[in-house]
Design a protein around this motif. Structure first.
Motif, mmCIF file in Angstrom:
data_model
loop_
_atom_site.group_PDB
_atom_site.id
_atom_site.type_symbol
_atom_site.label_atom_id
_atom_site.label_comp_id
_atom_site.label_asym_id
_atom_site.label_seq_id
_atom_site.Cartn_x
_atom_site.Cartn_y
_atom_site.Cartn_z
ATOM 1 N N ALA A 17 6.011 34.703 76.995
ATOM 2 C CA ALA A 17 6.506 33.810 75.952
ATOM 3 C C ALA A 17 7.373 32.759 76.633
ATOM 4 O O ALA A 17 7.814 32.943 77.768
ATOM 5 C CB ALA A 17 7.315 34.583 74.925
ATOM 6 N N ILE A 18 7.581 31.653 75.936
ATOM 7 C CA ILE A 18 8.469 30.627 76.476
ATOM 8 C C ILE A 18 9.904 31.064 76.179
ATOM 9 O O ILE A 18 10.300 31.136 75.016
ATOM 10 C CB ILE A 18 8.176 29.253 75.851
ATOM 11 C CG1 ILE A 18 6.725 28.834 76.157
ATOM 12 C CG2 ILE A 18 9.160 28.195 76.378
ATOM 13 C CD1 ILE A 18 6.276 27.580 75.414
ATOM 14 N N LEU B 94 13.207 25.873 77.595
ATOM 15 C CA LEU B 94 12.870 24.660 78.335
ATOM 16 C C LEU B 94 14.168 24.036 78.794
ATOM 17 O O LEU B 94 15.063 23.798 77.970
ATOM 18 C CB LEU B 94 12.139 23.658 77.426
ATOM 19 C CG LEU B 94 10.897 24.173 76.706
ATOM 20 C CD1 LEU B 94 10.307 23.059 75.847
ATOM 21 C CD2 LEU B 94 9.861 24.664 77.700
ATOM 22 N N TYR C 83 18.519 16.361 67.811
ATOM 23 C CA TYR C 83 18.337 17.720 67.277
ATOM 24 C C TYR C 83 19.252 17.952 66.079
ATOM 25 O O TYR C 83 18.890 18.667 65.148
ATOM 26 C CB TYR C 83 18.531 18.755 68.395
ATOM 27 C CG TYR C 83 17.525 18.514 69.500
ATOM 28 C CD1 TYR C 83 16.185 18.838 69.306
ATOM 29 C CD2 TYR C 83 17.884 17.885 70.694
ATOM 30 C CE1 TYR C 83 15.232 18.565 70.286
ATOM 31 C CE2 TYR C 83 16.936 17.607 71.669
ATOM 32 C CZ TYR C 83 15.619 17.952 71.455
ATOM 33 O OH TYR C 83 14.674 17.661 72.409
ATOM 34 N N LEU D 270 17.436 16.426 63.287
ATOM 35 C CA LEU D 270 16.333 17.288 62.844
ATOM 36 C C LEU D 270 16.855 18.526 62.105
ATOM 37 O O LEU D 270 16.079 19.346 61.644
ATOM 38 C CB LEU D 270 15.484 17.718 64.044
ATOM 39 C CG LEU D 270 14.591 16.621 64.646
ATOM 40 C CD1 LEU D 270 14.018 17.076 65.989
ATOM 41 C CD2 LEU D 270 13.463 16.252 63.695
ATOM 42 N N GLY D 271 18.177 18.650 62.015
ATOM 43 C CA GLY D 271 18.762 19.768 61.275
ATOM 44 C C GLY D 271 18.829 21.068 62.058
ATOM 45 O O GLY D 271 19.001 22.144 61.478
ATOM 46 N N MET E 277 14.849 27.519 69.025
ATOM 47 C CA MET E 277 13.558 27.056 68.485
ATOM 48 C C MET E 277 12.673 28.286 68.336
ATOM 49 O O MET E 277 11.954 28.659 69.273
ATOM 50 C CB MET E 277 12.873 26.123 69.498
ATOM 51 C CG MET E 277 13.515 24.796 69.680
ATOM 52 S SD MET E 277 13.050 23.684 68.342
ATOM 53 C CE MET E 277 14.250 22.371 68.649
ATOM 54 N N GLY E 278 12.724 28.950 67.185
ATOM 55 C CA GLY E 278 11.933 30.161 67.006
ATOM 56 C C GLY E 278 12.301 31.187 68.057
ATOM 57 O O GLY E 278 13.480 31.460 68.284
ATOM 58 N N GLU E 279 11.302 31.728 68.762
ATOM 59 C CA GLU E 279 11.567 32.744 69.786
ATOM 60 C C GLU E 279 12.025 32.111 71.102
ATOM 61 O O GLU E 279 12.327 32.827 72.051
ATOM 62 C CB GLU E 279 10.307 33.577 70.024
ATOM 63 C CG GLU E 279 9.183 32.762 70.637
ATOM 64 C CD GLU E 279 7.855 33.519 70.775
ATOM 65 O OE1 GLU E 279 7.704 34.581 70.148
ATOM 66 O OE2 GLU E 279 7.000 33.014 71.509
ATOM 67 N N SER E 280 12.073 30.771 71.159
ATOM 68 C CA SER E 280 12.454 30.058 72.375
ATOM 69 C C SER E 280 13.733 29.259 72.125
ATOM 70 O O SER E 280 14.345 29.374 71.071
ATOM 71 C CB SER E 280 11.353 29.078 72.789
ATOM 72 O OG SER E 280 10.133 29.728 72.939
ATOM 73 N N ARG E 281 14.120 28.444 73.099
ATOM 74 C CA ARG E 281 15.246 27.523 72.891
ATOM 75 C C ARG E 281 15.136 26.394 73.898
ATOM 76 O O ARG E 281 14.525 26.542 74.967
ATOM 77 C CB ARG E 281 16.587 28.262 73.017
ATOM 78 C CG ARG E 281 16.784 28.926 74.332
ATOM 79 C CD ARG E 281 17.694 30.174 74.246
ATOM 80 N NE ARG E 281 17.352 30.993 75.386
ATOM 81 C CZ ARG E 281 18.162 31.331 76.387
ATOM 82 N NH1 ARG E 281 19.448 31.039 76.321
ATOM 83 N NH2 ARG E 281 17.739 31.999 77.432
ATOM 84 N N LEU E 282 15.721 25.282 73.540
ATOM 85 C CA LEU E 282 15.859 24.167 74.474
ATOM 86 C C LEU E 282 17.243 24.268 75.095
ATOM 87 O O LEU E 282 18.219 24.593 74.411
ATOM 88 C CB LEU E 282 15.730 22.825 73.750
ATOM 89 C CG LEU E 282 14.500 22.607 72.881
ATOM 90 C CD1 LEU E 282 14.485 21.162 72.358
ATOM 91 C CD2 LEU E 282 13.228 22.892 73.648
ATOM 92 N N LEU F 88 9.425 31.051 81.508
ATOM 93 C CA LEU F 88 8.589 32.019 80.803
ATOM 94 C C LEU F 88 9.188 33.413 80.957
ATOM 95 O O LEU F 88 9.699 33.768 82.023
ATOM 96 C CB LEU F 88 7.167 32.028 81.386
ATOM 97 C CG LEU F 88 6.437 30.684 81.383
ATOM 98 C CD1 LEU F 88 5.046 30.856 81.995
ATOM 99 C CD2 LEU F 88 6.343 30.111 79.984
#
Lengths: 133, 133
Positions: free
Chosen positions: A4-5, A8, A22, A25-26, A47-52, A80
């Motif tokens: 999974a990511i 980033l 961001y 974008l709320g 961001m869901g299961e990931s994040r920036l 990853l």
């Protein structure tokens, strides 16, 4: 294998300027945090299961400052999540994949990680991190 | 607002060379697909709720070919999934965010999308796509 990511990493000149989109974008945004060892100040945007991860250098000597000078703002690395990093690294070495460092390192939160060199990954600096975040 | 990473678009010179690292990582990889309108050949690599899109140009005139000539291989865009694109775009316009095109477009699979210009997003070409993939 289930990958999974994890996150980033994005190199930016200014957290204040770059996190604005961001906010618009709320998205929720973490408080700013300084990582002395990497000479960066960062915020995370889930961001869901990931994040920036927005990364601003705190010193001209940081890897992020050098990246900005050479390439400008933009994606620095893709991280990853893998279940068993030792097994993956052994396999990559057998297949002559170029790693940035041959040793698994321990990062923030005790997580084990390696970086695959962009020359082995379509121009992308690809981090592999073990487990969750 | 709930966002997630829909996919990462990565510009590569050669799908065959660039997908090798993901094969070595044990990832499943979609069959190659040509998108005539974009003049690209692509494969997708599922990553949890997201996916990587490796993009190889089929013509010197494609946006990906121009990107490769200017920047070399690497990340081309980050695509975020949003629930209501019309509302988001109206909000971004009110806040003077620079979009690549002011109109929402219809892409592969009938999905609606816009691109936010890198100058408004920390150097990243940020796509917003409505719904799932």
């Amino acid at each position: 294998m289930t990958l999974a990511i994890d996150h980033l990493g994005i190199a930016v000149k200014s957290l204040a300027a770059s996190k604005a989109i961001y906010e618009k974008l709320g998205c929720s945004i973490s408080p700013e945090e300084v990582v002395e060892g990497e000479q960066v100040r960062l915020v995370m945007v889930p961001m869901g299961e990931s994040r920036l991860e927005l990364l601003e250098p705190t010193s001209e000597n940081s890897a992020i400052a050098k990246f900005l000078a050479k390439r400008g703002e933009g994606l620095h690395h893709i991280s990853l999540r893998v279940p068993d990093l030792t097994a993956v690294v052994e396999r990559l070495k057998r297949e002559n994949v170029r790693l940035v460092s041959n040793e698994i390192k321990i990062g923030a939160g005790g997580h084990r990680y390696v970086f695959i060199h962009p020359s082995s990954a379509g121009g992308v600096l690809l981090e592999l991190v073990e487990g969750g975040h």
